[in-house]
Design an enzyme around this catalytic site. Sequence first.
Site, short mmCIF file in Angstrom:
data_model
loop_
_atom_site.label_atom_id
_atom_site.label_comp_id
_atom_site.label_asym_id
_atom_site.label_seq_id
_atom_site.Cartn_x
_atom_site.Cartn_y
_atom_site.Cartn_z
N CYS A 88 -10.97 13.48 22.00
CA CYS A 88 -11.57 14.20 20.97
C CYS A 88 -11.78 13.76 19.28
O CYS A 88 -10.90 13.58 19.50
CB CYS A 88 -10.96 15.98 20.30
SG CYS A 88 -11.58 16.61 19.84
N HIS A 130 -16.45 21.30 25.97
CA HIS A 130 -15.42 20.80 25.17
C HIS A 130 -16.41 21.53 23.47
O HIS A 130 -14.62 22.19 22.99
CB HIS A 130 -15.37 19.45 24.86
CG HIS A 130 -14.77 18.51 23.66
ND1 HIS A 130 -13.98 18.26 24.85
CD2 HIS A 130 -14.88 18.54 23.04
CE1 HIS A 130 -12.66 18.15 23.40
NE2 HIS A 130 -14.03 18.17 21.92
N GLU A 131 -17.53 21.83 23.33
CA GLU A 131 -17.68 22.47 22.09
C GLU A 131 -17.38 23.55 21.65
O GLU A 131 -17.24 23.85 20.84
CB GLU A 131 -18.99 21.67 21.69
CG GLU A 131 -19.61 20.02 21.89
CD GLU A 131 -18.89 19.73 20.92
OE1 GLU A 131 -17.97 19.47 20.08
OE2 GLU A 131 -17.96 18.43 21.06
N HIS A 134 -13.56 24.31 21.08
CA HIS A 134 -14.06 24.89 19.22
C HIS A 134 -14.61 25.92 18.68
O HIS A 134 -13.85 26.38 18.39
CB HIS A 134 -14.98 23.08 19.31
CG HIS A 134 -13.77 21.51 18.87
ND1 HIS A 134 -12.41 21.51 18.67
CD2 HIS A 134 -14.28 21.10 19.63
CE1 HIS A 134 -11.91 20.66 18.80
NE2 HIS A 134 -13.31 19.76 19.37
#
Length: 165
Positions: A88, A130-131, A134
């Site tokens: 990351c 992953h995004e 976030h």
Amino acid sequence: MSVREIRLFGDPVLRSACRAVTDLESVRGLVEDLLETTKLPGRAGVAANQIGVDLRVFSYNVHGEVGYLINPEIIDLQGDPQLTEEGCLSLPGLWHKTPRYPIATARGQQLDGSIVEVSGTGLMAQALQHECDHLDGKVYIDRLLPEERKLAFRALREQSWFMAN
């Protein structure tokens, strides 16, 4: 348009769920900055909170496919989670085996208000998950299995950028 600085783990903006975008026109500049920031080598995606903005927007750049989603949500995950090496930008220098679904589909808006779906396998599936994490205030180390998580936090404490944060 400009490349924006990436916030590092320890910055509170990375641990808070982002707000939904209600005025698409107001995020035009943000989308442009995210796309520019993601185009740098070694970047598969950047979420708005990684550049200090708590809005639900991310950009991606996977194998030459470049785009963005506003108010994204994961709508489909397929297969059994597989341990995949993951890093990351907000945790530079750290890579750990992270359980991720091999196939993912996300739905979100474009600046013109249209709804689009982005699907992928491999790195694209990983980037979508992953995004979206976030934007929910999570980083990939939150998904690690217990033993790997211990290793990650030990390695994190050894990072010079982390102690300075």
